[in-house]
Enzyme design. Structure first.
Site, short mmCIF file in Angstrom:
data_model
loop_
_atom_site.label_atom_id
_atom_site.label_comp_id
_atom_site.label_asym_id
_atom_site.label_seq_id
_atom_site.Cartn_x
_atom_site.Cartn_y
_atom_site.Cartn_z
N CYS A 260 2.91 -9.38 7.06
CA CYS A 260 1.97 -8.55 7.85
C CYS A 260 1.08 -7.87 6.83
CB CYS A 260 2.75 -7.51 8.66
SG CYS A 260 4.00 -8.21 9.75
N ALA A 261 0.09 -8.59 6.34
CA ALA A 261 -0.52 -8.21 5.05
C ALA A 261 -1.79 -7.38 5.15
CB ALA A 261 -0.80 -9.48 4.25
N PRO A 263 -4.67 -4.60 5.63
CA PRO A 263 -5.84 -5.12 4.91
C PRO A 263 -5.55 -5.57 3.47
CG PRO A 263 -5.90 -2.73 4.90
CD PRO A 263 -4.68 -3.13 5.69
N GLY A 264 -4.28 -5.70 3.14
CA GLY A 264 -3.97 -6.31 1.84
C GLY A 264 -3.62 -5.34 0.73
N LYS A 266 -0.78 -3.64 -0.08
CA LYS A 266 0.48 -3.86 -0.81
C LYS A 266 0.47 -5.23 -1.49
CE LYS A 266 2.95 -0.74 2.27
NZ LYS A 266 1.93 -0.64 3.36
N ASP A 334 6.11 -5.60 6.16
CA ASP A 334 5.49 -4.29 6.43
C ASP A 334 5.04 -4.32 7.89
OD1 ASP A 334 4.32 -1.84 6.13
OD2 ASP A 334 2.58 -2.56 5.03
N CYS A 387 5.78 2.69 8.35
CA CYS A 387 5.26 4.03 8.07
C CYS A 387 5.66 4.91 9.25
CB CYS A 387 3.75 4.01 7.82
SG CYS A 387 2.79 3.23 9.11
#
Ligand code: SAM
Length: 438
Positions: A260-261, A263-264, A266, A334, A387
Site C-alpha cells: 500500500c505504497a 504516495p511512496g 516509506k 502500511d 497510523c
C-alpha cells in the site's frame, strides 16, 4: 460559493473563505476535497488570504467540538443556514484565539454575513456574537465540563481511547489538538545529514534531528522555502513514519513488496537508505491509480527510478492480478486505517469518521494481510503499520493474524512485542509490528 467582500475587510474575506470550506466538510466532504474545489473556483484565495483561510478552517475544525457546543448554548433553535452556522463557528474560534480584538472581529463577521443569504442574518450574527462576549466566562466553564467540547473529539472516539489507553488518553487527545510538526527526510543517496543541515541554516531555517535522516523544523514553512526539495534532496515525512524503513531490515538484492505504497514516502525511504548499486528489487503497489501516479512522481524527483523499481496499480488483496509468483523477502504492509494517530493533520477526519468505520477498516486490513502473506518467502519478514491509535486495528489485529496463521511469529521491536507511538511534539501516532514467516 460566497461572494467576496471588499479589500478593506481582510478578516471578513478570510471568514467567508473558511465558511465555504467548513460548509463543505459539514456536508460530508473531506477538507482536502473542499480545498481542491476551492482551488478550481473562479476567484480562488491566494497569498496571505489563502493562508488566513486555511488557518481559520483548520483551527475551527480542530476545536469544532467546543464551537458547536457554544453555538448550541447561544441559539434558541438550531440554525438551518449552513453557511451562516459555519461563519459563526469560524468567528467563535477567532474570538477565542484573538480575544484582544473581539469587537473588530465581530464587526468583520457582520460584514461577512452581509455577503451570505442576501444579508438576512446580519442581525442574528451580531446578536449571537455579542451575546457570546457577554456570557463567555460562564459558557467556557460549561464547555470545560462537557467532554466533547473540552477534548474536542467525538464522544465515541474519547470512549475508545480511554478503553485502549487508560493511562494516556488525555495526553493523546491534547496532542491531537495541537499544530503538527513539519519534519523533513534527507535523501541520504544524494546528500549527507551534515550538508543538508548546512543548507537549512543557509536558508535561515532552524531544525533539530529527530531520527536517522529526520529533521524537525522549529517552524513549519511552505514547501517552496525548503532548500533542495525540488531537486530531490529531501522530502516531507513525519519522524514516526520514518521508522518503517529502519524496522523492515532490508538487505541488498532482496525482493521487497510495498503493498500500500502511495504516495511512496516509506518506499522512497527504503531505497534512499541503500546505494543504487545494492539493487533492491522493489514493487510499489497501490489500489488507487491517481495516488500510484504520485509514487512515480516522487521517485522521479528523488532520483530513485531504476530497472529494479516498479510501480503498479493493483489491489493488494488480489495477488493473482499483480504477482509473478516469486516470493518476496520483505513486505511493508502500511494498510488503510482510521488515521486516528494523525488527526491533527486532518482535523476534519475526526468529525467525518463514524465508529462503524473501524470495522470496515479492520475487514480491509484482514483481506490485505491474509492475501500478501501468501506472497512472502519462508524466513521473510512483514512489517505491519498503521497510523491509528485504536487497538482493534493494531495489537488486536496482529494477535488475530497470528491466530489465523500457524506459520507466523512476532519479532520483538525494541524488546517489546510491538510499538505504539502516541502523537507527540516530535512525531505523529503510529503502530508497528514485525512478523516473520516460519
Ligand atoms: C497509509 S496509506 C500508505 C502510505 C504510504 N505507505 C507512504 O508511506 O507514503 C494507505 C494506502 O493504501 C492504499 N490502499 C487502500 N486499499 C488498498 C488495497 N486493497 N490494495 C493496495 N492499496 C490499497 C490507499 O490508496 C493508500 O494510498
Amino acid at each position: 460559493m460566497t461572494d467576496q467582500p471588499s479589500r478593506s475587510a481582510p478578516l471578513a474575506a478570510a471568514l467567508l473563505g473558511a465558511t465555504d470550506l467548513l460548509a463543505a466538510v459539514i456536508s460530508g466532504r473531506t477538507l482536502d476535497a473542499a480545498l481542491a474545489e476551492t482551488a478550481l473556483s473562479a476567484t480562488p484565495p491566494t497569498g496571505p488570504l489563502r493562508a488566513a483561510v486555511m488557518d481559520l478552517a483548520y483551527s475551527t475544525l480542530r476545536s469544532f467540538g467546543r464551537g458547536d457546543f457554544l453555538l448550541a448554548q447561544l441559539m434558541a433553535k438550531p440554525l438551518t443556514d449552513i453557511h451562516v452556522r459555519c461563519l459563526l463557528l469560524a468567528t467563535l474560534n477567532r474570538l477565542e484565539t484573538r480575544p484582544e480584538h473581539a469587537y473588530a472581529i465581530v464587526d468583520q463577521a457582520v460584514t461577512a454575513a452581509s455577503h451570505l443569504a442576501a444579508g438576512n442574518f446580519k442581525g442574528l450574527v451580531n446578536g449571537v456574537l455579542r451575546n457570546f462576549l457577554r456570557r463567555q466566562d460562564e459558557l467556557l466553564a460549561r464547555a470545560k465540563a462537557t467532554p466533547v467540547a473540552h477534548y474536542q473529539h467525538p464522544a465515541w472516539w474519547i470512549t475508545r481511547l480511554k478503553k485502549d489507553h487508560p493511562h494516556h488518553w488525555q495526553a493523546i487527545l491534547a496532542a491531537s489538538n495541537t499544530h503538527p510538526p513539519m519534519t523533513l527526510r534527507v535523501n541520504l543517496r544524494r546528500i549527507t545529514n551534515a550538508d543538508f543541515s548546512a543548507l537549512l541554516t543557509a536558508a535561515g531555517l532552524t531544525a533539530h534531528a529527530v531520527g536517522e535522516a529526520a529533521w524537525r523544523l522549529d517552524k513549519p514553512v511552505p514547501i517552496e522555502q525548503i532548500p533542495g526539495f525540488r531537486e530531490g534532496l529531501c522530502s516531507v515525512q513525519d519522524a514516526g513514519a520514518q521508522r518503517a524503513a529502519l524496522l523492515l531490515d532490508v538487505h541488498p538484492g532482496q525482493r521487497v513488496l510495498d503493498a500500500c505504497a502511495a504516495p511512496g514516502g516509506k518506499a522512497a525511504h527504503l531505497l534512499e537508505r541503500l546505494p543504487e548499486a545494492a539493487g533492491l528489487h522493489l514493487l510499489a503497489l497501490d489500489a488507487d491509480p491517481a495516488r500510484a501516479a504520485r509514487i512515480t512522481e516522487n521517485f522521479v524527483r528523488l532520483g530513485l527510478r531504476s530497472n529494479h523499481v516498479r510501480v503498479r496499480t493493483g489491489d493488494a488483496g488480489l495477488p493473482a492480478t499483480w504477482w509473478d509468483g516469486q516470493p518476496f523477502d520483505r513486505i511493508l504492509a502500511d494498510v488503510p486505517c482510521t488515521a486516528s494517530g494523525v488527526v491533527r493533520r486532518h482535523p476534519d477526519a475526526k468529525w467525518l469518521r463514524r465508529v462503524s468505520d473501524i470495522d470496515r477498516f479492520i475487514a480491509t486490513q484482514i483481506r490485505i494481510l491474509d492475501a500478501i502473506w501468501r506472497t512472502l518467502a519462508s524466513g521473510g519478514k512483514m512489517l505491519y503499520v498503521t497510523c491509528s491509535l485504536f487497538s482493534a486495528e493494531n495489537e488486536a489485529q496482529v494477535a488475530a493474524f497470528i491466530g489465523r496463521h500457524a506459520d507466523a511469529q512476532r519479532l520483538a521491536i525494541d524488546d517489546a512485542p510491538s510499538v505504539q507511538l502516541f502523537p507527540h511534539a516530535d512525531h505523529d501516532g503510529f503502530f508497528y509490528a514485525l512478523l516473520q514467516k516460519n
